[in-house]
Design an enzyme around this catalytic site. Structure first.
Site, PDB file in Angstrom:
ATOM      1  N   HIS A  78       4.695  -3.133  -3.874  1.00 58.71           N
ATOM      2  CA  HIS A  78       4.909  -2.882  -5.293  1.00 58.71           C
ATOM      3  C   HIS A  78       6.311  -2.347  -5.511  1.00 58.71           C
ATOM      4  O   HIS A  78       6.823  -1.599  -4.681  1.00 58.71           O
ATOM      5  CB  HIS A  78       3.884  -1.868  -5.824  1.00 58.71           C
ATOM      6  CG  HIS A  78       3.769  -1.915  -7.303  1.00 58.71           C
ATOM      7  ND1 HIS A  78       4.601  -1.202  -8.128  1.00 58.71           N
ATOM      8  CD2 HIS A  78       2.948  -2.637  -8.108  1.00 58.71           C
ATOM      9  CE1 HIS A  78       4.295  -1.476  -9.384  1.00 58.71           C
ATOM     10  NE2 HIS A  78       3.299  -2.347  -9.405  1.00 58.71           N
ATOM     11  N   ASP A 111      -3.984  -6.027  -7.157  1.00 58.71           N
ATOM     12  CA  ASP A 111      -4.547  -7.370  -6.986  1.00 58.71           C
ATOM     13  C   ASP A 111      -5.310  -7.546  -5.670  1.00 58.71           C
ATOM     14  O   ASP A 111      -5.952  -8.571  -5.471  1.00 58.71           O
ATOM     15  CB  ASP A 111      -3.421  -8.421  -7.065  1.00 58.71           C
ATOM     16  CG  ASP A 111      -2.814  -8.491  -8.455  1.00 58.71           C
ATOM     17  OD1 ASP A 111      -3.590  -8.525  -9.423  1.00 58.71           O
ATOM     18  OD2 ASP A 111      -1.587  -8.504  -8.577  1.00 58.71           O
TER      19      ASP A 111
HETATM   20  N1  CMC Z   1       4.377  -9.163   2.171  1.00 58.54           N
HETATM   21  C1  CMC Z   1       5.371  -9.152   3.069  1.00 58.54           C
HETATM   22  N2  CMC Z   1       6.572  -8.612   2.868  1.00 58.54           N
HETATM   23  C2  CMC Z   1       6.785  -8.048   1.692  1.00 58.54           C
HETATM   24  C3  CMC Z   1       5.800  -8.003   0.685  1.00 58.54           C
HETATM   25  C4  CMC Z   1       4.553  -8.586   0.964  1.00 58.54           C
HETATM   26  N3  CMC Z   1       3.581  -8.593   0.069  1.00 58.54           N
HETATM   27  N4  CMC Z   1       6.306  -7.365  -0.397  1.00 58.54           N
HETATM   28  C5  CMC Z   1       7.557  -7.031  -0.081  1.00 58.54           C
HETATM   29  N5  CMC Z   1       7.844  -7.428   1.187  1.00 58.54           N
HETATM   30  C6  CMC Z   1       9.096  -7.179   1.933  1.00 58.54           C
HETATM   31  C7  CMC Z   1      10.198  -8.111   1.490  1.00 58.54           C
HETATM   32  O1  CMC Z   1      10.193  -9.295   2.242  1.00 58.54           O
HETATM   33  C8  CMC Z   1      11.412  -7.252   1.750  1.00 58.54           C
HETATM   34  O2  CMC Z   1      11.655  -7.257   3.133  1.00 58.54           O
HETATM   35  P1  CMC Z   1      13.177  -7.226   3.711  1.00 58.54           P
HETATM   36  O3  CMC Z   1      13.719  -5.906   3.312  1.00 58.54           O
HETATM   37  O4  CMC Z   1      13.029  -7.425   5.173  1.00 58.54           O
HETATM   38  O5  CMC Z   1      13.886  -8.375   3.050  1.00 58.54           O
HETATM   39  C9  CMC Z   1      10.941  -5.842   1.384  1.00 58.54           C
HETATM   40  O6  CMC Z   1       9.528  -5.872   1.607  1.00 58.54           O
HETATM   41  C10 CMC Z   1      11.221  -5.447  -0.051  1.00 58.54           C
HETATM   42  O7  CMC Z   1      10.689  -6.479  -0.882  1.00 58.54           O
HETATM   43  P2  CMC Z   1      11.236  -6.856  -2.313  1.00 58.54           P
HETATM   44  O8  CMC Z   1      10.979  -8.294  -2.554  1.00 58.54           O
HETATM   45  O9  CMC Z   1      12.626  -6.335  -2.514  1.00 58.54           O
HETATM   46  O10 CMC Z   1      10.248  -5.980  -3.217  1.00 58.54           O
HETATM   47  P3  CMC Z   1      10.105  -6.107  -4.776  1.00 58.54           P
HETATM   48  O11 CMC Z   1       9.997  -4.741  -5.319  1.00 58.54           O
HETATM   49  O12 CMC Z   1      11.182  -6.983  -5.328  1.00 58.54           O
HETATM   50  O13 CMC Z   1       8.749  -6.912  -4.950  1.00 58.54           O
HETATM   51  C11 CMC Z   1       6.469  -7.434  -5.198  1.00 58.54           C
HETATM   52  C12 CMC Z   1       7.548  -6.359  -5.365  1.00 58.54           C
HETATM   53  C13 CMC Z   1       5.165  -6.892  -5.743  1.00 58.54           C
HETATM   54  C14 CMC Z   1       6.868  -8.677  -5.990  1.00 58.54           C
HETATM   55  C15 CMC Z   1       6.321  -7.773  -3.700  1.00 58.54           C
HETATM   56  O14 CMC Z   1       5.883  -6.647  -2.998  1.00 58.54           O
HETATM   57  C16 CMC Z   1       5.410  -8.966  -3.454  1.00 58.54           C
HETATM   58  O15 CMC Z   1       5.890 -10.108  -3.487  1.00 58.54           O
HETATM   59  N6  CMC Z   1       4.077  -8.739  -3.205  1.00 58.54           N
HETATM   60  C17 CMC Z   1       3.155  -9.828  -3.020  1.00 58.54           C
HETATM   61  C18 CMC Z   1       2.693 -10.350  -4.386  1.00 58.54           C
HETATM   62  C19 CMC Z   1       1.796  -9.369  -5.092  1.00 58.54           C
HETATM   63  O16 CMC Z   1       0.848  -8.835  -4.531  1.00 58.54           O
HETATM   64  N7  CMC Z   1       2.086  -9.157  -6.389  1.00 58.54           N
HETATM   65  C20 CMC Z   1       1.308  -8.254  -7.240  1.00 58.54           C
HETATM   66  C21 CMC Z   1       2.090  -7.044  -7.597  1.00 58.54           C
HETATM   67  S1  CMC Z   1       1.153  -5.708  -8.345  1.00 58.54           S
HETATM   68  C22 CMC Z   1       0.429  -6.269  -9.808  1.00 58.54           C
HETATM   69  C23 CMC Z   1       1.147  -7.269 -10.593  1.00 58.54           C
HETATM   70  O17 CMC Z   1       2.330  -7.114 -10.925  1.00 58.54           O
HETATM   71  O18 CMC Z   1       0.539  -8.263 -10.930  1.00 58.54           O
END
Ligand code: CMC
Length: 392
Positions: free
Chosen positions: A269, A326
């Site tokens: 998140h 989720d």
């Molecule tokens: N699985 C694997 N790696 C992850 C995940 C994940 N679910 N989430 C983040 N990372 C890694 C990402 O690859 C990055 O790694 P590195 O530093 O090596 O490049 C690091 O963690 C930081 O990720 P980010 O993309 O900068 O994080 P963000 O704040 O931009 O993204 C997020 C937040 C929720 C989009 C992301 O965690 C994600 O894609 N989660 C999976 C999808 C998900 O469950 N979404 C629902 C979110 S909560 C409710 C909603 O909004 O609907």
């Protein structure tokens, strides 16, 4: 461009002041208008929580009763709106239908497209949106699954009426257990708002141009659809089903996530860095609901196993990735009987009051300006035009 700060994904940009929802991502705190989410999930109803978000205060019993009447008045769709459904292909995605139909609602309420808005008109629009999305969602489900639609029942509460429209059949009325009603109500409360997430920011972005509440909320539905946002609830169950059907073990999934082949859906998140309080409540709710069912759901055990592996792995610990809202919500929706392609629609039904509250807060915001982010241009410098027959 020296004065423009680059902030991809706006993770460091405060775009507005808001009194609606407070999140402390380090401590795992979520409050609507100052009330802890745990309290609201345990004691409130979705309709009351919706009023709290939009109105700012816990409403009086009389206020709730009046709003419930407004909701009941808006349950039916205009016959022309109902005809829109005939125009969608039978296997169209219900999220596309929902967004289109919400925007279409505006055509039937020109009086609410007027740029002038006050509390009374806002609650009228809110009743239309909150009530009609249930009817639209249930009709979309019935039509895409080849069933006869069930008309709303004005004698039922918000959640019970939705369940009736979804699951009653001709000559077979669906009677949900109190646990199913409670689980649905809790699901909706927990999804009702989450400050400046992607879809709410979209609603504000669209609303900042002066666009009406139906157009703005319909854009919010589109933003929610993506798998990184609301679409994750569907992706989680698809992943758990793949594991269950013997495709891959939880350990293999985690290994592939670590190799960055794909993301672990329902994990991570932008704001919560220790735990997501909604995930904890939903995990409990899923367990309690499944305990009332004759059949256990193997996906809950698989989810637990997956979470356990991930939560002891350095990849997830270093990046502070925990189960989000989720991760467990789909197990509840499955237990209620909601089909997979309707999961993100369910999230939308929950988020409607939050989107409206933000749209209205922005409407009254004296600091309001049209959203117009800047960019840092990285394309070519000025070039001379080349005629088509002279191009290499
Ligand atoms: N699985 C694997 N790696 C992850 C995940 C994940 N679910 N989430 C983040 N990372 C890694 C990402 O690859 C990055 O790694 P590195 O530093 O090596 O490049 C690091 O963690 C930081 O990720 P980010 O993309 O900068 O994080 P963000 O704040 O931009 O993204 C997020 C937040 C929720 C989009 C992301 O965690 C994600 O894609 N989660 C999976 C999808 C998900 O469950 N979404 C629902 C979110 S909560 C409710 C909603 O909004 O609907």
């Amino acid at each position: 461009t020296g004065f423009i700060t680059l902030d991809p994904g706006y993770s460091n940009t405060g775009a507005c002041e808001s009194k609606i929802t407070f999140i402390d991502g380090e401590k795992g705190i979520l409050r609507y208008r100052g009330y802890d989410i745990e309290d609201l999930a345990a004691k409130s109803t979705f309709v009351e929580t919706a009023l709290l978000l939009m109105y700012g205060e816990l409403p009086s019993g009389e206020r709730v009763a009046r709003f419930r009447e407004q909701l009941t008045d808006q349950q039916l769709l205009h016959e022309n709106m109902r005809n829109h459904f005939e125009g969608f292909p039978p296997h169209g995605h219900p999220m596309a239908m929902l967004s289109a139909m919400i925007n279409a609602c505006g055509c039937y309420h020109p009086e609410l497209l007027d740029p002038e808005m006050d509390d009374e008109r806002l609650f009228h629009a809110a009743a239309i949106l909150m009530s009609k999305v249930c009817t639209i969602a249930a009709f979309a489900y019935k039509m895409t699954s080849g069933q006869r639609v069930e008309y709303p029942d004005p004698s039922l509460s918000y959640c019970r009426n939705f369940l009736h429209m979804m699951f009653s059949r001709p000559h077979r009325r669906y009677e949900p257990t109190p646990q199913v009603v409670k689980a649905l109500s809790r699901f909706l409360i927990l999804h009702a708002d989450h400050e400046q997430n992607c879809s709410t920011s979209t609603v504000r972005m669209v609303g900042s141009s002066g666009a009406n509440v139906f157009a703005s909320v319909s854009a919010g539905v589109c933003a929610l659809w993506g798998p990184l946002h609301g679409g994750a609830n569907m992706a989680v169950i698809e992943m758990l089903e793949r594991i269950h059907q013997g495709g891959e073990s939880p350990r293999t999934i985690v290994e592939k996530v670590k190799q960055k082949k794909f993301r672990l859906m329902g994990f991570g998140h932008r704001v919560y860095k220790n735990f997501d309080p909604r995930a904890r409540i939903l995990e409990r709710t899923a367990r309690d609901l499944l305990a009332t069912k004759a059949e256990p759901d193997p996906l809950l055990d698989i989810a637990h196993e997956l979470a356990e592996i991930a939560l002891t792995d350095d990849y997830f610990l270093e990046r502070r990735l925990y189960p989000n809202v989720d991760f467990y919500s789909g197990i509840i929706l499955r237990a209620i009987g909601i089909p997979l392609n309707m999961f993100t629609v369910m999230f939308s039904i929950g988020r409607i009051p939050g989107w409206i509250a933000h749209w209205y807060e922005l409407y009254h915001d004296p600091q309001k300006r049209i959203c117009r982010p800047r960019q840092i241009y990285t394309g070519p410098a000025q070039r001379a035009y080349v005629a088509v027959d002279e191009r290499a």
